[in-house]
Design an enzyme around this catalytic site. Structure first.
Site, PDB file in Angstrom:
ATOM      1  N   ASP A 331      37.384  33.884  45.273  1.00 29.72           N
ATOM      2  CA  ASP A 331      36.455  34.758  44.591  1.00 29.72           C
ATOM      3  C   ASP A 331      36.257  34.023  43.416  1.00 29.72           C
ATOM      4  OD1 ASP A 331      34.911  36.868  44.173  1.00 29.72           O
ATOM      5  OD2 ASP A 331      36.455  37.652  42.807  1.00 29.72           O
ATOM      6  N   ASP A 527      40.712  39.194  43.204  1.00 26.26           N
ATOM      7  CA  ASP A 527      41.412  40.242  42.242  1.00 26.26           C
ATOM      8  C   ASP A 527      41.977  41.648  42.927  1.00 26.26           C
ATOM      9  OD1 ASP A 527      38.901  41.310  42.563  1.00 26.26           O
ATOM     10  OD2 ASP A 527      38.436  40.851  40.392  1.00 26.26           O
ATOM     11  N   ASP A 531      37.738  43.123  46.573  1.00 25.62           N
ATOM     12  CA  ASP A 531      38.021  42.323  47.568  1.00 25.62           C
ATOM     13  C   ASP A 531      39.002  42.700  48.641  1.00 25.62           C
ATOM     14  OD1 ASP A 531      36.448  40.347  46.170  1.00 25.62           O
ATOM     15  OD2 ASP A 531      38.140  39.662  45.047  1.00 25.62           O
TER      16      ASP A 531
END
Lengths: 651, 123
Positions: A331, A527, A531
């Site tokens: 990410d 994190d 997600d």
């Protein structure tokens, strides 16, 4: 009776028997003859060796068989044959074999037990880190209270050198804390009012008070300990294959022992005694234990060591999945980047950098926009006091203006440039920054543009190093982000990521992971907060982010520190642990495959035979070797974060 | 002659081992006692887990007491991989722990070396 006591009895009984063996080779015989051997052999068999047979009988009733079955049966056969031989052929007893085999196997157990405690001690060691008591504010004064008496909301005072008792938020004071025991971060961290503190970390410099937010089983340390405990109790899927082997192992060895006896006695025509010795050796040398402990010990040491580094591996399944990972998907925001916009460039046209920041900070001082925060943070870091402003006014859609030191000052986006006479070089500079995916801010003073400030959510210091380390171990790296292509590509180029998938809606992240999985197994690093679906979809979800509950739940691997380098460390460590499991299993398997035929006398024609004593020694060594091999995981080399350590050290 | 007898005995022994260890045998099953909406069961550890298959009712607070009679170091730990339990069992001492019965299904457990197996059925 404990194993250690049984072992000591074994030694006491075995020494005279071995002495007799050596002396008789020299032609000296001890008084008492066979009766002396019978006495010491019986001592060891009945006191140290009988528990093997007891377990063997108890498990036999349950249709189960294990190591004790083999050792118990082998030594019992040898012992009772020896009693028979005492009367028929006094020179041909095997009392010393019985005693030595029992003693050696007990020696193996003693060692194994010691090393297993060492391997499984990670959780206890973690919980031992906790403070035992703390200074808690009660009725206006601070009093010492044991840890259990602390409740959520208590105000706790921590002096230099003391441990933070529970998790909380600093209420008053500033200090530097050593968090290495929980997060693995080696550099002390500076904390001030509003920052959170973690229980069990050590306060190094100042005194502060904090409000307790998490106590007992809710603290980060307790969560970590619980996770390690669960990981250590879990089984890797490969264990299932091993189980099928170990379930049939002992009965198969028993059958082999019978076949060995029958072949030697019936077909080759040796004496019954020789056939019996081969048969007993087979039972003694076979070691189901090595197979049984190969996986759990490596899992324990591997996950325990990871926990010390602030890396929590959830279970054996994850460990095994990590082995096949070929692609690592990141990410962007908060994972590769810091997650907060930061000043990356100050291009001065007229004033000094400090002066620019002073004016810019003055103009932005009342704004809460993230870009304004970036400027204010930069000024704060350099200890620059913001300029006094008056006659504050907004320039619609472009920025703000105000009076500073009697002159008009302004700050805003690139559209402001149109209001001034500018040359081409300024435009070029703006375009250059924009191409690097940076937001450009113009600062003006006294009707002149004095500086360009480039702001970006910059990559973390360790990101570049982590990506190149991943490439080195053969990983394909992908960045997945909802941000626009330009920004994403600029960051990717900066840190060296192979592939960019930009403009992905949060809800589509999991679907994108699925697509990538069609190529090869994927690890996703995020994190944990937004997600979660992607983390659970990926073969291995690596959650970063200070051990929040959501991260702990959705990640297969949880990184306590917010350092990308730990992604590399966790992948390498997980791989090494799994490799160690395979190595252990290979060794345990090959040991039996080679040992049993030798013990059965298959290689007698080549002059290769084993006595039961040697078989016992080999068996004891084989399981010790496996545990030792697992413990070696504690000292294998791992990639470390050189970049950020250096940075902090020089700062 | 004696050799033929030995051979026959050997074959019979092998047949017996195969039948005894690999053949289908009734499993030693048991259930927990329920008092005041609390469930409790005892498992004696002696050459295996007695009862080997323990059936529990789902959704009731449950405790299990293990008592290891067996001297073997093989059995000194009991591991429930599904529940994150890795419990030391000192010989001849009662060790009690709680089991989360919120999920139904069959859960295998084993000794530390995975040689002895037991099963919990939660339904």
């Amino acid at each position: 009776m404990s194993v250690t006591k049984r072992f000591i009895i074994g030694v006491i009984g075995s020494v005279p028997l071995l002495l007799n063996m050596i002396l008789s080779m020299a032609g000296i015989s001890l008084p008492g003859g066979a009766w002396l051997l019978f006495f010491f052999g019986s001592l060891v068999y009945w006191l140290a060796g009988l528990p093997f047979l007891q377990t063997a009988i108890a498990s036999f009733k349950n249709h189960q068989a294990n190591m004790d079955t083999l050792v118990g049966l082998g030594t019992t056969i040898a012992y009772f044959y020896s009693i028979y031989a005492m009367f028929t052929a006094p020179k041909g007893t095997y009392f010393e074999s019985v005693a030595v085999v029992i003693t050696l196997i007990l020696l193996g157990s003693v060692f194994e037990e010691r090393m297993k405690t060492q391997a499984s001690g990670a959780v206890e060691k973690l919980m031992d880190l906790q403070a035992k008591n703390a200074e808690v504010l009660r009725d206006g004064t601070f009093i010492m209270l044991p840890l259990e008496k602390i409740t959520v909301g208590d105000i706790i005072r921590v002096k230099p050198g003391e441990k933070v008792a529970v998790d909380g938020v600093i209420k008053d004071g500033t200090s530097t804390l050593d968090e290495s025991m929980v997060t693995g971060e080696s550099m002390p961290v500076k904390k001030t009012v509003g920052d959170s503190v973690i229980g069990a970390t050590v306060n190094t410099t100042g005194t502060f008070t904090f409000t307790a937010t998490n106590i007992g089983n809710d603290t980060l340390l307790a969560h970590i300990a619980e996770m390690v405990r669960e990981a250590q109790a879990s089984r890797a899927p490969i264990q299932k294959t091993v189980d099928t082997i170990s379930n049939i192992f002992v009965p198969v060895v028993l059958i082999t022992a019978i076949v060995t006896f029958a072949v030697w006695y019936v077909f080759i025509g040796t004496s019954a005694v020789t056939a019996l010795v081969f048969s007993v050796s087979v039972m003694i040398i076979a070691c189901p234990c090595a197979l049984g402990i190969a996986t759990p010990t490596a899992l324990m040491v591997g996950t325990g060591r990871a926990a010390k580094l602030g890396i929590l591996i959830k279970n054996g399944e994850i460990l095994e999945a990590t082995h096949s990972i070929k692609t690592v998907v990141f990410d962007k925001t908060g994972t590769i980047t810091v997650g907060k916009p930061q000043i990356t460039d100050i291009i001065s046209l007229q004033a000094t950098e400090n002066e620019i920041l002073r004016i810019a900070a003055g103009l932005e001082s009342s704004s809460e926009h993230p870009l304004a925060q970036a400027i204010l943070n930069a000024a704060k870091e350099k200890n620059i006091t913001a300029a006094e402003v008056s006659n504050f006014a907004a320039i619609s859609g472009k920025g703000v203006q105000a009076m500073i030191d009697g002159q008009e000052a302004f700050i805003g986006n690139e559209k402001l440039a149109n209001d001034f006479k500018t040359d081409n070089s300024l435009h070029e500079k703006i375009v250059k920054l924009q191409n690097e995916a940076k937001t450009v801010i113009l600062v003006g003073y006294a009707k002149q543009i004095i500086a360009l400030i480039g702001i970006q959510d910059a990559p973390k210091p360790s990101s570049k190093q982590a990506i190149s380390a991943l490439k080195k171990i053969g990983m394909q790296t992908v960045m997945l982000t909802g941000d626009n292509k330009l920004v994403a590509q600029a960051i990717a180029k900066d840190v060296g990521i192979d592939e960019v998938i930009a403009e992905v809606l949060p809800g589509d992240k999991a679907a994108t992971i699925k697509k990538l999985q069609k190529r090869n197994p994927v690890a996703f690093v995020g994190d944990g907060i937004n997600d979660a679906p992607a983390l659970t979809t990926a073969n291995v979800g690596i959650a970063m982010g200070s051990g929040t509950d959501i991260a702990i739940e959705s990640g297969g691997i949880v990184l306590v520190k917010n350092d990308l380098m730990d992604v590399v460390t966790s992948l390498v460590l997980a791989k090494k642990t799994y490799d160690r499991i395979l190595l252990n299993l290979f060794w345990a398997f090959i040991y039996n495959v080679i040992g049993i035929p030798i013990a059965a006398g298959l290689f007698t024609t080549l002059g290769l035979t084993l006595s039961p004593e040697i078989a016992g020694l080999a068996m004891a060594l084989s399981s010790i070797t496996v545990v030792l091999s697992s413990l070696l995981l504690n000292s294998t080399k791992l990639p470390t974060n050189t970049a950020s350590n250096k940075k902090v050290a020089t700062a | 002659m004696i050799k033929i007898i030995v051979l026959i005995v050997a074959i019979l022994l092998i047949a017996f081992i195969i039948w005894w260890f690999f053949g289908k045998h009734a499993e030693n099953a048991g259930t927990a006692t329920i008092v005041d909406n609390k469930q409790h069961a005892n498992i004696i550890v002696n050459g295996g887990y007695n009862p080997t298959v323990l059936t529990l009712k789902a959704g009731i607070p449950t405790t299990i007491t293990f008592n290891r009679k067996d001297p073997s170091t093989c059995l000194e730990k009991v591991v429930f991989p599904d529940f994150g339990i890795n419990q030391e069992l000192p010989q001849n001492k009662d060790v009690t722990f709680t089991i989360d019965t919120s999920k139904t299904g069959e859960f295998n457990y084993a000794c530390g070396m995975n040689m002895f197996h037991g099963k919990l059925i939660i339904k």
